[in-house]
Design a protein around this motif. Structure first.
Motif, PDB file in Angstrom:
ATOM      1  N   GLN A  80       0.809  -1.222   0.000  1.00  0.00           N
ATOM      2  CA  GLN A  80       0.000   0.000   0.000  1.00  0.00           C
ATOM      3  C   GLN A  80       0.843   1.274   0.000  1.00  0.00           C
ATOM      4  O   GLN A  80       0.317   2.352  -0.282  1.00  0.00           O
ATOM      5  N   ASN A  81       2.130   1.156   0.301  1.00  0.00           N
ATOM      6  CA  ASN A  81       3.006   2.332   0.300  1.00  0.00           C
ATOM      7  C   ASN A  81       4.094   2.235  -0.756  1.00  0.00           C
ATOM      8  O   ASN A  81       5.115   2.908  -0.657  1.00  0.00           O
ATOM      9  N   THR A  82       3.859   1.383  -1.769  1.00  0.00           N
ATOM     10  CA  THR A  82       4.919   1.083  -2.738  1.00  0.00           C
ATOM     11  C   THR A  82       4.541   1.504  -4.152  1.00  0.00           C
ATOM     12  O   THR A  82       3.439   1.214  -4.623  1.00  0.00           O
ATOM     13  N   VAL A  83       5.481   2.161  -4.817  1.00  0.00           N
ATOM     14  CA  VAL A  83       5.402   2.459  -6.245  1.00  0.00           C
ATOM     15  C   VAL A  83       6.531   1.711  -6.935  1.00  0.00           C
ATOM     16  O   VAL A  83       7.676   1.745  -6.473  1.00  0.00           O
ATOM     17  N   LEU A  84       6.214   1.030  -8.026  1.00  0.00           N
ATOM     18  CA  LEU A  84       7.227   0.385  -8.856  1.00  0.00           C
ATOM     19  C   LEU A  84       7.254   1.087 -10.207  1.00  0.00           C
ATOM     20  O   LEU A  84       6.239   1.147 -10.898  1.00  0.00           O
ATOM     21  N   GLN A  85       8.408   1.623 -10.558  1.00  0.00           N
ATOM     22  CA  GLN A  85       8.515   2.413 -11.789  1.00  0.00           C
ATOM     23  C   GLN A  85       9.377   1.685 -12.797  1.00  0.00           C
ATOM     24  O   GLN A  85      10.547   1.403 -12.552  1.00  0.00           O
ATOM     25  N   GLY A  86       8.774   1.329 -13.936  1.00  0.00           N
ATOM     26  CA  GLY A  86       9.492   0.645 -14.999  1.00  0.00           C
ATOM     27  C   GLY A  86       9.760   1.567 -16.166  1.00  0.00           C
ATOM     28  O   GLY A  86       9.796   2.792 -16.019  1.00  0.00           O
ATOM     29  N   GLN A  87       9.938   0.977 -17.340  1.00  0.00           N
ATOM     30  CA  GLN A  87      10.219   1.777 -18.528  1.00  0.00           C
ATOM     31  C   GLN A  87       8.933   2.331 -19.146  1.00  0.00           C
ATOM     32  O   GLN A  87       8.845   3.519 -19.427  1.00  0.00           O
ATOM     33  N   ARG A  88       7.949   1.470 -19.353  1.00  0.00           N
ATOM     34  CA  ARG A  88       6.678   1.894 -19.935  1.00  0.00           C
ATOM     35  C   ARG A  88       5.623   2.156 -18.874  1.00  0.00           C
ATOM     36  O   ARG A  88       4.759   3.009 -19.063  1.00  0.00           O
ATOM     37  N   VAL A  89       5.664   1.373 -17.784  1.00  0.00           N
ATOM     38  CA  VAL A  89       4.585   1.423 -16.805  1.00  0.00           C
ATOM     39  C   VAL A  89       5.090   1.834 -15.433  1.00  0.00           C
ATOM     40  O   VAL A  89       6.255   1.635 -15.091  1.00  0.00           O
TER      41      VAL A  89
END
Length: 214
Positions: free
Chosen positions: A5-14
């Protein structure tokens, strides 16, 4: 799904963000589509029921069939710099369920790219890889399953490209089960595929004034 609930995962497209009440109206619009209802074996809910479902997924960690982990899939380019509201950048969602109480290392994964214009462009593949990596690293998952409607050839093909093997066909539900056992070699491959992903802290967006939430 409290774990993410406190996590963002940042990739290349998404970019993957937790499913919050701010995302419910757009999600509700998606699930009015008969095509998505058919592909996800879902029944249409009222907006109030969608808010209640989101709340239960967030708060009721032990509820039967509730995802262990849910992320909303955003178009990273549109969301860059947070200049746009998250709901304007939503393209789908990805879920991870722990379906076997006797084997917490088995995760069932689901991916939905709801926006037609984003299909076939690698968004689903990257989001799936990111969720799998998160499950391996944070939840101790060593085996993945995906259950997909037989008519959804695109999704079946994508999972096979991610090294899943077809292990069962349910003719009653017209469903194919694919499986991946995460050996040391598969784990290394998976982590290499996602070594570009950045994990950040998430700040939940505020709801617009007058927005319904139960």
């Amino acid at each position: 799904m409290k774990i993410n609930q406190n996590t963002v995962l940042q990739g290349q497209r998404v970019t993957l963000v937790p499913y919050t009440s701010a995302h419910v109206p757009r999600y509700h619009e998606w699930m009015r589509s008969e095509e998505l209802q058919r592909l996800t074996a879902s029944e249409p809910l009222s907006l109030e029921q969608e808010y209640e479902m989101q709340r239960s997924w967030r708060d009721d960690a032990d509820i039967l069939f509730s995802p262990e982990c849910t992320f909303i899939v955003l178009d990273r380019a549109r969301w860059a710099g947070q200049e746009r509201a998250e709901e304007d950048c939503m393209v789908g969602d990805v879920n991870l369920f722990l379906t076997d109480v006797e084997d917490p290392t088995l995760g069932e994964i689901e991916i939905m790219i709801a926006e037609p214009s984003y299909r076939g462009r690698g968004f689903g593949k990257e989001a799936t890889l990111m969720m799998m990596s998160y499950g391996v690293r944070n939840l101790g998952i060593t085996k993945f399953e995906a259950k997909i409607g037989q008519e959804n050839e695109t999704s079946i093909c994508m999972f096979k490209k991610l090294h899943f093997k077809e292990v069962a066909v349910n003719s009653v539900f017209q469903e194919v089960t694919l499986r991946l056992d995460v050996s040391d070699q598969e784990r290394q491959w998976l982590l290499e595929q996602t070594n570009h992903v950045e994990e950040k802290s998430y700040v939940e967006p505020e709801l617009p004034a007058g927005t319904l939430e139960t």
